[in-house]
Write a protein that holds these residues in place. Structure first.
Motif, PDB file in Angstrom:
ATOM      1  N   MET A   1       0.685  -1.237   0.051  1.00 16.22           N
ATOM      2  CA  MET A   1       0.080   0.118   0.049  1.00 16.22           C
ATOM      3  C   MET A   1       1.194   1.287   0.396  1.00 16.22           C
ATOM      4  O   MET A   1       1.010   1.759   0.939  1.00 16.22           O
ATOM      5  N   ALA A   2       0.837   1.604  -1.236  1.00 14.06           N
ATOM      6  CA  ALA A   2       2.709   2.313  -1.167  1.00 14.06           C
ATOM      7  C   ALA A   2       1.657   4.268  -1.738  1.00 14.06           C
ATOM      8  O   ALA A   2       0.802   3.935  -2.450  1.00 14.06           O
ATOM      9  N   SER A   3       2.377   5.410  -1.195  1.00 10.89           N
ATOM     10  CA  SER A   3       1.895   6.727  -2.186  1.00 10.89           C
ATOM     11  C   SER A   3       3.910   6.960  -1.956  1.00 10.89           C
ATOM     12  O   SER A   3       4.271   7.520  -1.340  1.00 10.89           O
ATOM     13  N   GLY A   4       3.310   7.709  -3.240  1.00 11.38           N
ATOM     14  CA  GLY A   4       5.037   8.714  -3.502  1.00 11.38           C
ATOM     15  C   GLY A   4       4.740   9.135  -5.425  1.00 11.38           C
ATOM     16  O   GLY A   4       3.749   9.161  -5.185  1.00 11.38           O
ATOM     17  N   SER A   5       5.780  10.145  -5.431  1.00  9.68           N
ATOM     18  CA  SER A   5       5.351  10.391  -6.653  1.00  9.68           C
ATOM     19  C   SER A   5       5.871   9.737  -7.955  1.00  9.68           C
ATOM     20  O   SER A   5       6.184   8.641  -7.196  1.00  9.68           O
ATOM     21  N   ASP A   6       6.192   9.922  -9.192  1.00  9.89           N
ATOM     22  CA  ASP A   6       5.563   8.823 -10.128  1.00  9.89           C
ATOM     23  C   ASP A   6       7.097   8.484  -9.878  1.00  9.89           C
ATOM     24  O   ASP A   6       7.020   7.164 -10.916  1.00  9.89           O
ATOM     25  N   ALA A   7       8.046   9.407 -10.002  1.00  8.59           N
ATOM     26  CA  ALA A   7       9.305   9.496 -10.343  1.00  8.59           C
ATOM     27  C   ALA A   7       9.648   7.964  -9.363  1.00  8.59           C
ATOM     28  O   ALA A   7      10.592   6.968  -9.767  1.00  8.59           O
ATOM     29  N   ALA A   8       9.999   8.432  -7.714  1.00  5.93           N
ATOM     30  CA  ALA A   8       9.633   6.912  -6.367  1.00  5.93           C
ATOM     31  C   ALA A   8       8.925   5.840  -7.053  1.00  5.93           C
ATOM     32  O   ALA A   8       9.570   4.851  -7.189  1.00  5.93           O
ATOM     33  N   PHE A   9       7.327   5.794  -7.818  1.00  2.00           N
ATOM     34  CA  PHE A   9       6.621   4.219  -8.085  1.00  2.00           C
ATOM     35  C   PHE A   9       7.991   3.747  -9.035  1.00  2.00           C
ATOM     36  O   PHE A   9       7.863   2.342  -9.116  1.00  2.00           O
ATOM     37  N   ALA A  10       7.692   4.748  -9.843  1.00  2.00           N
ATOM     38  CA  ALA A  10       8.961   3.826 -11.474  1.00  2.00           C
ATOM     39  C   ALA A  10      10.231   3.417 -10.809  1.00  2.00           C
ATOM     40  O   ALA A  10      10.834   2.400 -11.604  1.00  2.00           O
ATOM     41  N   ALA A  11      10.486   3.812 -10.156  1.00  2.00           N
ATOM     42  CA  ALA A  11      12.401   3.517 -10.161  1.00  2.00           C
ATOM     43  C   ALA A  11      12.218   1.923  -8.902  1.00  2.00           C
ATOM     44  O   ALA A  11      12.768   1.312  -9.237  1.00  2.00           O
ATOM     45  N   ALA A  12      11.352   2.161  -8.221  1.00  6.99           N
ATOM     46  CA  ALA A  12      11.065   1.018  -7.295  1.00  6.99           C
ATOM     47  C   ALA A  12       9.792  -0.164  -7.937  1.00  6.99           C
ATOM     48  O   ALA A  12      10.072  -1.182  -7.326  1.00  6.99           O
ATOM     49  N   LYS A  13       9.764  -0.015  -9.116  1.00  3.62           N
ATOM     50  CA  LYS A  13       8.981  -0.789  -9.869  1.00  3.62           C
ATOM     51  C   LYS A  13       9.702  -2.111  -9.831  1.00  3.62           C
ATOM     52  O   LYS A  13       9.023  -2.991  -9.405  1.00  3.62           O
ATOM     53  N   PRO A  14      10.934  -2.207 -10.149  1.00  7.49           N
ATOM     54  CA  PRO A  14      11.824  -3.829 -10.628  1.00  7.49           C
ATOM     55  C   PRO A  14      11.483  -4.591  -9.272  1.00  7.49           C
ATOM     56  O   PRO A  14      10.994  -5.637  -8.527  1.00  7.49           O
ATOM     57  N   VAL A  15      11.466  -3.802  -7.587  1.00  6.94           N
ATOM     58  CA  VAL A  15      11.356  -4.805  -6.454  1.00  6.94           C
ATOM     59  C   VAL A  15       9.637  -5.192  -6.174  1.00  6.94           C
ATOM     60  O   VAL A  15       9.259  -5.204  -6.163  1.00  6.94           O
ATOM     61  N   LEU A  16       9.165  -3.437  -6.292  1.00  8.03           N
ATOM     62  CA  LEU A  16       7.629  -4.487  -6.030  1.00  8.03           C
ATOM     63  C   LEU A  16       6.862  -5.498  -6.303  1.00  8.03           C
ATOM     64  O   LEU A  16       6.809  -5.881  -6.272  1.00  8.03           O
ATOM     65  N   ASP A  17       7.688  -5.527  -8.258  1.00  8.55           N
ATOM     66  CA  ASP A  17       7.365  -6.203  -8.464  1.00  8.55           C
ATOM     67  C   ASP A  17       7.566  -7.863  -8.615  1.00  8.55           C
ATOM     68  O   ASP A  17       6.606  -9.184  -8.728  1.00  8.55           O
ATOM     69  N   ALA A  18       8.855  -7.652  -7.969  1.00 14.15           N
ATOM     70  CA  ALA A  18       9.514  -8.597  -7.065  1.00 14.15           C
ATOM     71  C   ALA A  18       8.552  -9.634  -5.793  1.00 14.15           C
ATOM     72  O   ALA A  18       8.697 -10.218  -5.222  1.00 14.15           O
ATOM     73  N   ILE A  19       8.421  -8.329  -4.747  1.00 12.36           N
ATOM     74  CA  ILE A  19       8.385  -8.671  -3.432  1.00 12.36           C
ATOM     75  C   ILE A  19       6.165  -8.940  -3.576  1.00 12.36           C
ATOM     76  O   ILE A  19       5.602  -9.679  -2.278  1.00 12.36           O
ATOM     77  N   ALA A  20       5.329  -8.313  -4.718  1.00  6.09           N
ATOM     78  CA  ALA A  20       4.670  -8.200  -4.149  1.00  6.09           C
ATOM     79  C   ALA A  20       2.795  -8.848  -4.973  1.00  6.09           C
ATOM     80  O   ALA A  20       3.622  -8.640  -6.538  1.00  6.09           O
ATOM     81  N   GLY A  21       2.290  -9.051  -4.916  1.00  4.26           N
ATOM     82  CA  GLY A  21       1.174  -9.786  -5.786  1.00  4.26           C
ATOM     83  C   GLY A  21      -0.030  -8.772  -6.202  1.00  4.26           C
ATOM     84  O   GLY A  21      -0.676  -9.064  -7.051  1.00  4.26           O
ATOM     85  N   LYS A  22       0.179  -7.610  -5.366  1.00  2.00           N
ATOM     86  CA  LYS A  22      -1.167  -6.276  -5.649  1.00  2.00           C
ATOM     87  C   LYS A  22       0.150  -5.622  -5.090  1.00  2.00           C
ATOM     88  O   LYS A  22       0.000  -5.446  -3.707  1.00  2.00           O
TER      89      LYS A  22
END
Length: 305
Positions: free
Chosen positions: A132-153
C-alpha cells in the motif's frame, strides 16, 4: 539492480529472497548474525557496510525509529545509495513519521516511497505481498522492479508520503481486532469443552471465518508460539491506531479493547511470543489447557506457515 533489504525477519527475509529469485542484486542488512546466516546470501550487519551505489533500499524494520536509524543514522544505508536512488520504506509508522523520513530522503537527493506491506511470512517468501504505497511517479518508477518482485498486489494511494502509512494503520486496526476476536472465540470454545480442531474446521468452513482466525488459530492448534508476528507488535500498531484516531477525533473502542488485550499478553510475560497467543490472557483467567499442554488436545503436525 543493486538492492538492499534492511531487516531480515519473517517478512523482510522472505521479501529479500523473493527479490533475489527475481534476479535483483540483493544484499541483506540485519544486526542479527542468525538472521544474516538464515538469509543465505550476501548480508551485512549495518547499512554503512553496503557496497556504494545501491539503486534501492527496502526497509522492513519494526518501527519508525528503527527505520530512521537504519537509513540516516551514523551507520545508516542512505550514504550507500546512488544519487536518485529510491528508499522503499515498509515499516509500520504514523503518517507524520513517513512524511518526515521522506523529507530527509529528499534533502539527500533520494526518492522515497511510503510503502507498508501485508500478507504474512508465506506471502513474503512467495513474492505476493500486498503493498500500500504513496509517493511521486518517479519514486514508483524507480521502485517498480523491486515491487514487481515482492508484491502480488500494489495499491497506489497517492502522490504524497504518509498516505501509505495511514492505510497501513487502518489495516492494523482490523488485523489486531480480528486476532483478538479469534482468540476470544477459541477461548470460549475451550472453556466450553469443545474440541479445538473441530472448532477450527467448522469456523473455517463457515461465515464466521476470517483470514486471521484461519492463520493464527492454526498456530494454536500446532502448539507453536514462535513469534512470526509477536504480540508486542500489536501493542505498537494499535497504539498508532489510537494516536491517528485521536488526531481525527474519531472513537475506536474496538481497537482500544484489543490494544489492552495485547498489553495484557505483554504483562503476562508473553509479549515476545506469537500474537495468536494473546489467547493466554483468557487462559490466565479461566485456566483451560491449550493444544500440546497437559490436559489439552493433541497438537496437529506442524505445517508451513
Amino acid at each position: 539492480m543493486k538492492t538492499a533489504f534492511i531487516g531480515l525477519g519473517s517478512m523482510g527475509g522472505g521479501a529479500a529472497l523473493s527479490a533475489l529469485r527475481a534476479g535483483l542484486d540483493v544484499t541483506g542488512v540485519d544486526p542479527s548474525e542468525r538472521a544474516r546466516a538464515a538469509f543465505g546470501n550476501r548480508a551485512v550487519a549495518r547499512g554503512s557496510d553496503l557496497d556504494p551505489g545501491q539503486d534501492a533500499v527496502v526497509v522492513l524494520t519494526v518501527n519508525a525509529a528503527q527505520a530512521e536509524a537504519a537509513l540516516f543514522g551514523p551507520e545508516g544505508a542512505a550514504q550507500r545509495v546512488a544519487p536518485g536512488g529510491v528508499v522503499v520504506c515498509s515499516a509500520t509508522m504514523a503518517p507524520a513519521d513517513a512524511r518526515r523520513l521522506a523529507a530527509e530522503a529528499a534533502s539527500r537527493g533520494l526518492l522515497y516511497l511510503d510503502a507498508p506491506v501485508s500478507g504474512g511470512a508465506a506471502a513474503a517468501r512467495e513474492g505476493r505481498m500486498t503493498v500500500m504505497a504513496s509517493g511521486s511517479d518517479a519514486a514508483f518508477a524507480a521502485a517498480k522492479p523491486v515491487l514487481d518482485a515482492i508484491a502480488g498486489k500494489i495499491w497506489s494511494l497517492g502522490s504524497e508520503p504518509g498516505q501509505g502509512a495511514a492505510m497501513k494503520v487502518v489495516h492494523q486496526l482490523l488485523a489486531g481486532v480480528h486476532i483478538a476476536a479469534a482468540a476470544e472465540a477459541m477461548a470460549l470454545a475451550l472453556r466450553s469443552g469443545l474440541d479445538p480442531h473441530t472448532v477450527y474446521g467448522v469456523v473455517t468452513s463457515a461465515a464466521g471465518n476470517s483470514w486471521m482466525f484461519e492463520n493464527r488459530m492454526a498456530h494454536v492448534l500446532v502448539g507453536d508460539d514462535t513469534p512470526l508476528s509477536a504480540g508486542d507488535i500489536f501493542v505498537k500498531d494499535l497504539g498508532l491506531v489510537e494516536g491517528m484516531a485521536r488526531e481525527a477525533a474519531l472513537p475506536v473502542p474496538l481497537a482500544a479493547q484489543a490494544l489492552q488485550l495485547f498489553v495484557a499478553q505483554r504483562a503476562l510475560g508473553h509479549g515476545g511470543r506469537d500474537d495468536a497467543f494473546v489467547l493466554r490472557v483468557w487462559q490466565a483467567l479461566a485456566g483451560f489447557a491449550l493444544p500440546g499442554e497437559p490436559g489439552g488436545a493433541e497438537p496437529v503436525k506442524p505445517g508451513p506457515k
